[in-house]
Design an enzyme around this catalytic site. Structure first.
Site, PDB file in Angstrom:
ATOM      1  N   ARG A  92      -7.892   4.890 -18.055  1.00  0.00           N
ATOM      2  CA  ARG A  92      -8.594   6.036 -18.630  1.00  0.00           C
ATOM      3  C   ARG A  92      -8.221   6.274 -20.083  1.00  0.00           C
ATOM      4  O   ARG A  92      -8.958   6.911 -20.824  1.00  0.00           O
ATOM      5  CB  ARG A  92      -8.320   7.298 -17.811  1.00  0.00           C
ATOM      6  CG  ARG A  92      -8.835   7.193 -16.382  1.00  0.00           C
ATOM      7  CD  ARG A  92      -8.563   8.431 -15.574  1.00  0.00           C
ATOM      8  NE  ARG A  92      -9.318   9.577 -16.056  1.00  0.00           N
ATOM      9  CZ  ARG A  92      -8.824  10.555 -16.783  1.00  0.00           C
ATOM     10  NH1 ARG A  92      -7.547  10.547 -17.117  1.00  0.00           N
ATOM     11  NH2 ARG A  92      -9.577  11.543 -17.179  1.00  0.00           N
ATOM     12  N   ASP A 127      -8.754  16.650 -20.374  1.00  0.00           N
ATOM     13  CA  ASP A 127      -8.101  16.575 -19.075  1.00  0.00           C
ATOM     14  C   ASP A 127      -7.082  17.643 -18.849  1.00  0.00           C
ATOM     15  O   ASP A 127      -6.430  18.095 -19.741  1.00  0.00           O
ATOM     16  CB  ASP A 127      -7.259  15.310 -19.007  1.00  0.00           C
ATOM     17  CG  ASP A 127      -8.048  14.157 -18.592  1.00  0.00           C
ATOM     18  OD1 ASP A 127      -9.194  14.356 -18.251  1.00  0.00           O
ATOM     19  OD2 ASP A 127      -7.483  13.067 -18.626  1.00  0.00           O
ATOM     20  N   GLU A 137      10.415  -3.420   3.967  1.00  0.00           N
ATOM     21  CA  GLU A 137      11.532  -2.481   3.764  1.00  0.00           C
ATOM     22  C   GLU A 137      12.072  -2.537   2.344  1.00  0.00           C
ATOM     23  O   GLU A 137      12.963  -1.784   1.986  1.00  0.00           O
ATOM     24  CB  GLU A 137      12.655  -2.781   4.763  1.00  0.00           C
ATOM     25  CG  GLU A 137      12.290  -2.498   6.205  1.00  0.00           C
ATOM     26  CD  GLU A 137      11.927  -1.035   6.438  1.00  0.00           C
ATOM     27  OE1 GLU A 137      12.688  -0.163   5.994  1.00  0.00           O
ATOM     28  OE2 GLU A 137      10.877  -0.788   7.048  1.00  0.00           O
TER      29      GLU A 137
END
Ligand code: ADE
Length: 241
Positions: A155, A170, A117
């Site tokens: 990346r 990209d 939690e």
């Protein structure tokens, strides 16, 4: 880059970090990922890493002692508070491209995978933490978000992507979604590849792709289009759509 990951489930990372581009980056020494099992830093007989929340309520809270002991070990060579500690949590700020690029410029990253939690709030008072969410949905734990962060950051590390996989073309590098892609065969189940892509006309292909990228972004992500730095040509292409 060195990335330390503190987790209750180190096994979850094995295959994700062994395959494909991340696996290759590790083999090539571009990425040094160190997994830390928080439970090993619990000092009681049962290796307890979670406990009931003070004040009552459902679920369990990650205990501060094993986590702090683990973090102290991870940060032992650094001045305290020098490194930001990224904590995955649905309560966090949303992950986005600019943050990923910024982190890619760091020598080290430290990630704590949240669970249950929540984490004892004192973690944030003791360390230089930043809570990060990967989206407005709740996962069973912070391990997948940590993998997402490692993947997205990697990346942008020099040498991680081969020339053909470059991060520059990209989606998001220019604020737009990417154009549609096709490969062989030219005709499949009655569906033909757009003829311009077979034409060999580089300029027409470039314009077609740009138009498609603008069209897609306008349809799917008008929020991105509103923020994108559009050129005169983009505006002309958009007007023609
Ligand atoms: N833990 C559970 N859900 C999460 C989310 N959406 N982002 C980051 N950590 C999480």
């Amino acid at each position: 880059m060195r990335i330390d990951i503190l987790t209750l489930f180190p096994d979850m990372f094995e295959s994700a970090f062994s395959a494909s581009i991340i696996g290759r980056a590790r083999q090539n020494g571009l990425l040094d990922i160190r997994l830390w099992d928080i439970r090993l830093f619990a000092t009681d007989r049962h290796k307890t890493a979670d406990d009931k929340p003070y004040g009552g309520g459902p679920g369990m809270v990650m205990k501060i002692e094993p986590l702090a002991a683990c973090l102290d070990a991870v940060l032992s060579e650094e001045p305290p508070l020098a490194l930001p500690v990224i904590v995955t949590s649905p309560q966090g700020r949303l992950l986005h491209d600019a943050l990923v690029r910024e982190w890619a410029g760091y020598e080290r990253l430290v990630l704590v995978c949240g669970h249950y939690e929540g984490i004892d709030e004192r973690l944030h008072q003791l360390y230089n933490t930043m809570e990060i969410s990967i989206g407005d949905y709740v996962l069973t734990g912070g391990e997948l978000p940590a993998m997402v962060i490692v993947d997205a950051v990697s990346r942008f590390l020099p040498g991680v992507l081969g020339g053909e996989e470059s991060a520059l073309g990209d989606c998001f590098s220019d604020g737009l979604l990417k154009h549609p892609q096709y490969s062989r065969p030219p005709l499949f189940r009655g569906l033909a590849v757009p003829s311009v892509l077979l034409s060999g006309h580089h300029e027409e292909i470039r314009l077609w792709r740009r138009r498609q990228a603008l069209l897609r972004t306008r349809e799917r992500r008008p929020d991105l289009l509103a923020k994108a730095a559009l050129t005169e040509e983009d505006l002309r292409l958009l007007a023609g759509l």
